[in-house]
Design an enzyme around this catalytic site. Structure first.
Site: not given
Ligand code: ADE
Length: 505
Positions: A206, A210-212, A328
């Protein structure tokens, strides 16, 4: 716990601790252990670590090794359906098995138990224990049902949090209830986290950056979010894991932590952070396709302020918590919940401070915050990095920018602006440090506020807050607590005027 078992725990703990410290001074300080079911962590059925363990968690057996930093928490975990054995000898965990009564099987009867008084005493004890357990179960059910009712009354429709188990499978709420009320209160024991993480199936990616990557996964049929850190951002995983495991951070407006896990796959390390899943995604994503009514804008802003107050506040009671500055804060690090509130995510850069214990822990993450959201004192490098207040003040600058993003998407007099990131009209995409510095420090620009905001009581109050988050001088800015109080009052007043309007009609 009986005093004799307490003494045993202390003596074994002292022994393990002393031998772990002693191990540091000889060879590489590690011991060879049998390794089974540890996924990628085993090499030819063995591993090397400070301590060997054998664990039995809900029928899942594992042998392996871990670092001495976990031994106090792990080796003395005493929970239903969890058996843990630790040792520090060559392959000492090879033949350990769980005790025979771990599943409730009867153990052999000692001869003294044939005496009638003993039987009566035991039956009484059994009766009292059963009655207490039933009482506890009823109490927990009542509390859960009551909590659900309370949430319904307050219009909180976050159903993922309220799901009741319909079969035998536990929900992660059940697992938390089982462990967290009896443990340190900061989260699940490390081995339980690891076992849960390894039972997750990844379903859909989803988010990527850069973080992954962030994936939606399922655990026992429930959705969870799995953040898979890129190897260059491993310090963020360490920091976030450390904070969630040592600080009591359960709050409606802070992303709920479930588990952290480190595995090795094809000789590279995989770092996972498992949290609650919020299907509406980040505030940044949400604002791309949604516009808001002023009341929803207020609800969102207030919820972010509540989350930030919880982070920024040190608690010194039994529910002790140090103060945390985020460093951040931005719309991509805030998630939108189904009830219209938000929660703050990503503690990978956070700094921790405790006045009562007299420490400031800034961590050692080479990462810096997001340039677009950096406060003037960060950009011109005048920030006092040895003073905790400075970090909170930079969060407030960013909070004002988040409020600005939300307010642009709020409909007033039928007018709404398209989504734009802060300073969109002054710097390019992915601005450099120097570009941001010129705009924010040299020219001292502030994001512009549309005229329509001044014609609505909620939006004009939020616009005033924004301006007071953006003072060039950090100590002049509002505190998170002041922002929350002003917004709460606005919320009560607007509830009151809506009620009055309804009564008058
Ligand atoms: N994107 C980043 N973290 C999330 C999360 N906990 N739930 C849904 N989408 C996300």
């Amino acid at each position: 716990m009986e005093s004799s078992s307490l003494l045993t725990v202390v003596l074994v703990g002292a022994f393990l601790w002393i031998s772990a410290i002693h191990a540091d001074s000889k060879d590489d300080g590690k011991v060879l252990c049998t390794c089974e079911n540890g996924k990628g962590t085993c090499v030819n059925g063995t591993c090397k670590g400070d301590i060997c363990f054998y664990s039995w968690v809900h029928g899942h057996e594992e042998r392996g090794c871990f670092s001495k930093v976990y031994y106090m928490e792990q080796c003395f975990s005493k929970f239903d359906r969890l058996f843990m054995h630790c040792c520090r000898e060559y392959l000492c965990n090879a033949f350990t098995t769980p005790p025979p009564n771990i599943n409730g099987e009867p153990t052999t009867t000692p001869p003294e138990l044939s005496r009638p008084e003993l039987w009566i005493t035991l039956s009484l004890l059994l009766l009292i224990t059963t009655a207490s357990m039933c009482g506890l179960v009823l109490f927990l059910r009542f509390r859960r049902a009551h909590g659900r009712l309370r949430n319904d009354v307050h219009g909180d429709r976050d159903v993922t949090m309220l799901k009741v188990p319909d079969g035998d499978d536990p929900t992660y709420g059940d697992i938390f209830d089982e462990f967290c009320t009896s443990g340190s209160g900061t989260g699940l024991p490390y081995l339980v986290q690891r076992t849960m993480a390894r039972q997750i199936s990844l379903v859909q990616c989803v988010g990527k950056g850069r973080y992954g990557e962030v994936w939606r996964g399922t655990w026992m049929g429930e959705s969870v979010a799995v953040k898979i850190f890129s190897s260059r951002d491993e310090q963020s995983w360490f920091r976030e894991t450390e904070i969630y495991n040592t600080v009591q951070l359960r709050h409606d407006n802070i992303l709920g932590f479930i588990a952290s896990d480190m595995t090795s796959k094809n000789s590279s390390t995989q770092l996972w952070l498992v949290t609650h899943f919020h299907e509406l995604g980040s505030l940044y994503d949400f604002l791309q396709y949604s516009s808001l009514e002023p009341e929803s804008c207020l609800r969102m802003c207030l919820s972010v302020a509540c989350g930030l107050v919880h982070l920024h506040t040190e608690i010194v009671s039994s529910q002790e918590k140090p103060a945390i500055a985020h460093r951040d804060l931005k719309s991509r690090n805030i998630l939108v919940k189904r009830n219209g509130q938000c929660c703050i995510a990503d503690l990978g850069l956070a700094v921790i401070h405790s006045q009562s214990h007299d420490y400031l822990d800034v961590g050692n993450n080479p990462r810096v915050g997001t340039k677009r959201y950096m406060a003037p004192e960060v950009l011109d490098e005048t920030i006092r990095m040895d003073v905790f207040e400075s970090y909170k003040q930079t969060d407030i600058w960013a909070l004002g920018l988040v409020f600005w993003e939300i307010s642009r998407r709020t409909i007033v007099n039928g007018i709404v602006e398209e989504y734009c990131p802060p300073f969109f009209d002054m710097v390019p995409l992915d601005p450099s440090f120097e570009e941001m510095k010129k705009v924010v420090c040299v020219d001292q620009h502030k994001p512009s506020l549309h005229n329509r905001l001044h014609s609505h009581p909620i939006l004009s109050a939020i616009a005033k807050i924004m301006k007071e988050c953006w003072y060039q001088s950090p100590p002049a800015r509002l505190t998170a607590l002041r922002v929350r109080k002003t917004l709460s009052k606005l919320d009560h007043d607007s509830d009151f005027s809506t009620e009055k309007l309804k009564r008058d009609i």
